[in-house]
Enzyme design. Structure first.
Site, PDB file in Angstrom:
ATOM      1  N   CYS A   5       0.844  -1.193   0.000  1.00 60.47           N
ATOM      2  CA  CYS A   5       0.000   0.000   0.000  1.00 60.47           C
ATOM      3  C   CYS A   5       0.884   1.250   0.000  1.00 60.47           C
ATOM      4  CB  CYS A   5      -0.922  -0.020   1.217  1.00 60.47           C
ATOM      5  SG  CYS A   5      -1.941   1.457   1.344  1.00 60.47           S
TER       6      CYS A   5
ATOM      7  N   CYS B 219      -5.629  -2.947   7.019  1.00 63.47           N
ATOM      8  CA  CYS B 219      -6.660  -1.892   6.984  1.00 63.47           C
ATOM      9  C   CYS B 219      -7.980  -2.355   6.374  1.00 63.47           C
ATOM     10  CB  CYS B 219      -6.127  -0.653   6.287  1.00 63.47           C
ATOM     11  SG  CYS B 219      -5.598  -0.954   4.599  1.00 63.47           S
TER      12      CYS B 219
END
Ligand SMILES: Nc1ncnc2c1ncn2[C@@H]1O[C@H](COP(=O)(O)OP(=O)(O)OP(=O)(O)O)[C@@H](O)[C@H]1O
EC number: 2.8.1.13
Length: 375
Positions: free
Chosen positions: A103, A200
């Site tokens: 990410c 997440c």
């Protein structure tokens, strides 16, 4: 006092306390600050509540309080293609991936950085606990932050010089308690907001259940290293090397010691388990890593050097000797002492004292030159 008003800084604001205080500090230092919230995942939870919407509400309140403009940008497509597909592919291959690193390299410090630069920003600021330092030659180095307990350099370890030279980490010389105190004193609504935990996009959800929605699980045998079947596993992807929890195996006549995952045989779809924390099968004295990236630029020639390393996030550094192969950007890393549960798919991160040098992905671990059967 220096005039920072002509320096535009885009702050990645998650709605959390760290990025809010980052924005506040930059504003107090006189920068031209713009807050941007990124939506990466459609995360409507089981009650139909989208946590991203709630987070963006916090961004708005904080930005209004500080007095900065704010925007929202959608990177769901980029995230899905570059982070989530990689995450699934790795699990399918029996490895334990690290989506937070991906990410950072592919979304936060790539698409998002490009977006910030398009907004005429000179810098992108993030609320990570990490520190950068520019040397006399103008080269940016990645350093451990003041708060060693929150140190996030592990997750930033695969960024390049091009990326980090445009980045600011305003929390680099603060501890988390200090950050919360600043937020409280400034009256920010999220001063007491809970830290985000885990991956997440999974959040607080059950990991097994989440993964099973995307990858078909194929159950199989749990076997001892000498091939005795002792149980059933629900799918190799649900287990990681060195894991103890969730095996559902009890004591045997020979031993009352708990069971641990010590290997995976992908071909036979078998999970290899053994009793005792200290199985020699879990100990490696060398690893191979690929995709090596160094913050100050990759060496152009093969090199050998001493460093310390982490093979997983929450781990003390261990002493290593690195043999870097320039042509393939791979490394053989020899440990000063055998290390437990070095897991393919996880990141290798190298340090020299306070400096984080960079890292790569762990492909395989070895003991006495014999490859451990970990995937
Ligand atoms: N949705 C988002 N939009 C914009 N920036 C984000 C977003 N999520 C994370 N970031 C940036 O990445 C940093 C590190 O993210 P991480 O998920 O580790 O958050 P954190 O340490 O809990 O920080 P925070 O308290 O700001 O949420 C954040 O401080 C923020 O600058």
């Amino acid at each position: 006092m220096v005039d920072n008003s002509k320096i535009r800084v885009v702050v990645g604001m998650s709605g959390g306390v760290d990025s809010s205080v980052s924005a506040l500090l930059l504003k107090q230092q006189g920068y031209d600050v713009v807050g941007v919230f990124m939506k990466n995942w459609d995360d409507t939870n089981d009650d139909g509540v989208c946590t991203a919407t709630e987070d963006y509400e916090d961004v708005k309140k904080v930005a209004d309080k500080i007095g900065i403009p704010y925007y929202s940008i959608n990177f769901e497509k980029e995230y899905w293609e570059r982070v989530f597909q990689y995450f699934l592919k790795e699990y399918k291959a029996g490895r334990t991936p690290n989506p937070d690193i991906m990410c950072n390299t592919e979304v936060k410090f790539k698409s998002f950085l490009e977006y910030a630069l398009d907004l005429d920003a000179d810098y992108l600021a993030m609320g990570h606990y990490a520190k950068t330092m520019v040397d006399e030659n103008g080269v940016t180095h990645m350093m451990r932050p003041k708060d060693g307990n929150k140190d996030q350099t592990y997750f930033l370890s695969q960024l390049t010089q091009e990326q980090i030279k445009r980045v600011m980490f305003p929390l680099q010389d603060l501890t988390k308690p200090e950050v919360r105190r600043i937020a409280e004193e400034a009256g920010l609504v999220n001063a007491k907001k809970k830290d985000s935990t885990g991956i997440c996009f999974i959040g607080e959800r059950n990991f097994k259940h989440f993964l099973s929605e995307f990858l078909p699980a194929q159950g199989g045998d749990m076997v001892t290293p000498d091939g005795k079947v002792v149980g059933h596993h629900a799918g190799l992807m649900y287990y990681t090397i060195g894991q103890r929890q969730g095996l559902g195996l009890g004591s045997t006549k020979e031993s009352t010691a708990p069971w641990f995952v010590v290997g995976k045989d992908l071909e036979k779809n078998q999970l290899i388990v053994e009793q005792g924390y200290d199985s020699p099968r879990l100990y490696a004295d060398r690893l191979q890593a690929s995709g090596m990236t160094f913050f100050t630029g990759n060496p152009e020639e093969d090199t050998e050097f001493k460093a310390t390393a982490k093979f997983r996030y929450r781990q003390c550094d261990v002493g290593v000797t690195v043999k870097y192969h320039a042509a393939s950007k791979t490394a053989d890393v020899y440990f000063d002492e055998p290390a437990r549960a070095v897991t393919p798919g996880q990141a290798l991160v190298l340090y020299n004292g306070e400096e984080c040098l960079g890292g790569g992905n762990i492909d395989a671990a070895f003991k006495d030159d014999k490859k451990l059967q970990l995937v």
